[in-house]
Design a protein around this motif. Sequence first.
Motif, PDB file in Angstrom:
ATOM      1  N   VAL A 130      19.942  -6.486 -18.635  1.00  0.00           N
ATOM      2  CA  VAL A 130      19.764  -5.795 -17.673  1.00  0.00           C
ATOM      3  C   VAL A 130      21.169  -6.038 -16.729  1.00  0.00           C
ATOM      4  O   VAL A 130      21.370  -5.016 -15.968  1.00  0.00           O
ATOM      5  CB  VAL A 130      18.745  -6.267 -16.550  1.00  0.00           C
ATOM      6  N   ASN A 133      23.188  -3.323 -18.771  1.00  0.00           N
ATOM      7  CA  ASN A 133      22.711  -1.620 -18.661  1.00  0.00           C
ATOM      8  C   ASN A 133      21.461  -1.885 -17.584  1.00  0.00           C
ATOM      9  O   ASN A 133      20.169  -1.767 -17.901  1.00  0.00           O
ATOM     10  CB  ASN A 133      22.059  -1.343 -19.950  1.00  0.00           C
ATOM     11  N   PRO A 134      22.018  -1.614 -16.267  1.00  0.00           N
ATOM     12  CA  PRO A 134      20.983  -1.843 -15.501  1.00  0.00           C
ATOM     13  C   PRO A 134      20.195  -0.579 -14.901  1.00  0.00           C
ATOM     14  O   PRO A 134      20.431   0.082 -13.990  1.00  0.00           O
ATOM     15  CB  PRO A 134      21.629  -2.179 -14.023  1.00  0.00           C
ATOM     16  N   ASP A 135      19.549  -0.071 -15.873  1.00  0.00           N
ATOM     17  CA  ASP A 135      18.442   1.474 -15.591  1.00  0.00           C
ATOM     18  C   ASP A 135      17.025   0.845 -15.447  1.00  0.00           C
ATOM     19  O   ASP A 135      16.677  -0.355 -15.397  1.00  0.00           O
ATOM     20  CB  ASP A 135      18.764   2.200 -16.697  1.00  0.00           C
ATOM     21  N   ASP A 136      16.281   1.663 -15.180  1.00  0.00           N
ATOM     22  CA  ASP A 136      14.580   1.475 -14.675  1.00  0.00           C
ATOM     23  C   ASP A 136      13.937   0.708 -15.963  1.00  0.00           C
ATOM     24  O   ASP A 136      13.446   0.028 -15.704  1.00  0.00           O
ATOM     25  CB  ASP A 136      13.922   2.791 -14.246  1.00  0.00           C
ATOM     26  N   THR A 138      15.276  -1.122 -18.374  1.00  0.00           N
ATOM     27  CA  THR A 138      15.635  -2.495 -18.675  1.00  0.00           C
ATOM     28  C   THR A 138      15.256  -3.399 -17.533  1.00  0.00           C
ATOM     29  O   THR A 138      15.004  -4.667 -17.797  1.00  0.00           O
ATOM     30  CB  THR A 138      17.085  -2.665 -18.861  1.00  0.00           C
ATOM     31  N   ARG A 182      18.181  -4.266  -7.615  1.00  0.00           N
ATOM     32  CA  ARG A 182      18.744  -3.032  -7.563  1.00  0.00           C
ATOM     33  C   ARG A 182      20.203  -3.050  -6.646  1.00  0.00           C
ATOM     34  O   ARG A 182      21.022  -2.395  -6.626  1.00  0.00           O
ATOM     35  CB  ARG A 182      17.698  -1.779  -7.306  1.00  0.00           C
TER      36      ARG A 182
END
Length: 224
Positions: A130, A133-136, A138, A182
């Motif tokens: 995460v 690659n901090p997207d929804d 992950t 986030r």
Amino acid sequence: MDIVFFSGRKNDDDTVVEMLASAIRRDISFGVLRPNQKLKITDLRQAYGGSNHSMRETLRVLSSEGVVEAINQRGFRVTSATEDDLRDILFVRLEVEKLGLTRSLERGGVAWESRVVAALHAVDRADTTVQDNPDDLTALEWDEACRELSMALIADSGSPRLMNMAAQFYGQSRRSRLALLREGRIDFAARKARRDNLQTAIIARDEASAVSALIEEIGADLGA
């Protein structure tokens, strides 16, 4: 043949409700559906699909989880998410998980230790993923790994009802945890240190140290 037909229909309905609940739960977790927002079945069907019946069943499922609440028999809304709400949720979650961990330390054997160590390893990997690659997607996978760890810690408590309560309050705290993620307000190095301490305490059957690490870990969900 009739029995098979009706059995299949029921399973299909359950699958639809499960899919709708997952989608709405996700959007509540990420703030797409805002705290206290009224949930109209017509609007929800336009956004997520399903029938009136399946959407009503979905809202009842989410209501039982505490992420949606009924409004005096006039519909549903997303539950509120004030700081006081979060503190209360984490207070109850902590008390439940402390009891579950204590009982698991008393009752659990090597299999329980192995499950906890595996869950800790999975969270380590999810932390790395995460951050890289901090997207929804992950983020949700990360939160699920964290949930699995919480459930593993209390898995040998011997109380299905206690585990259900823990899962419910974990789910109710998800919005805050994902918001911290986030906003970049999670100290991953500190998380790793707490989990290392937790693993050491569990293997040593050091109840005081294990509970202390759990208190710190759940308290971190307040973002302090």
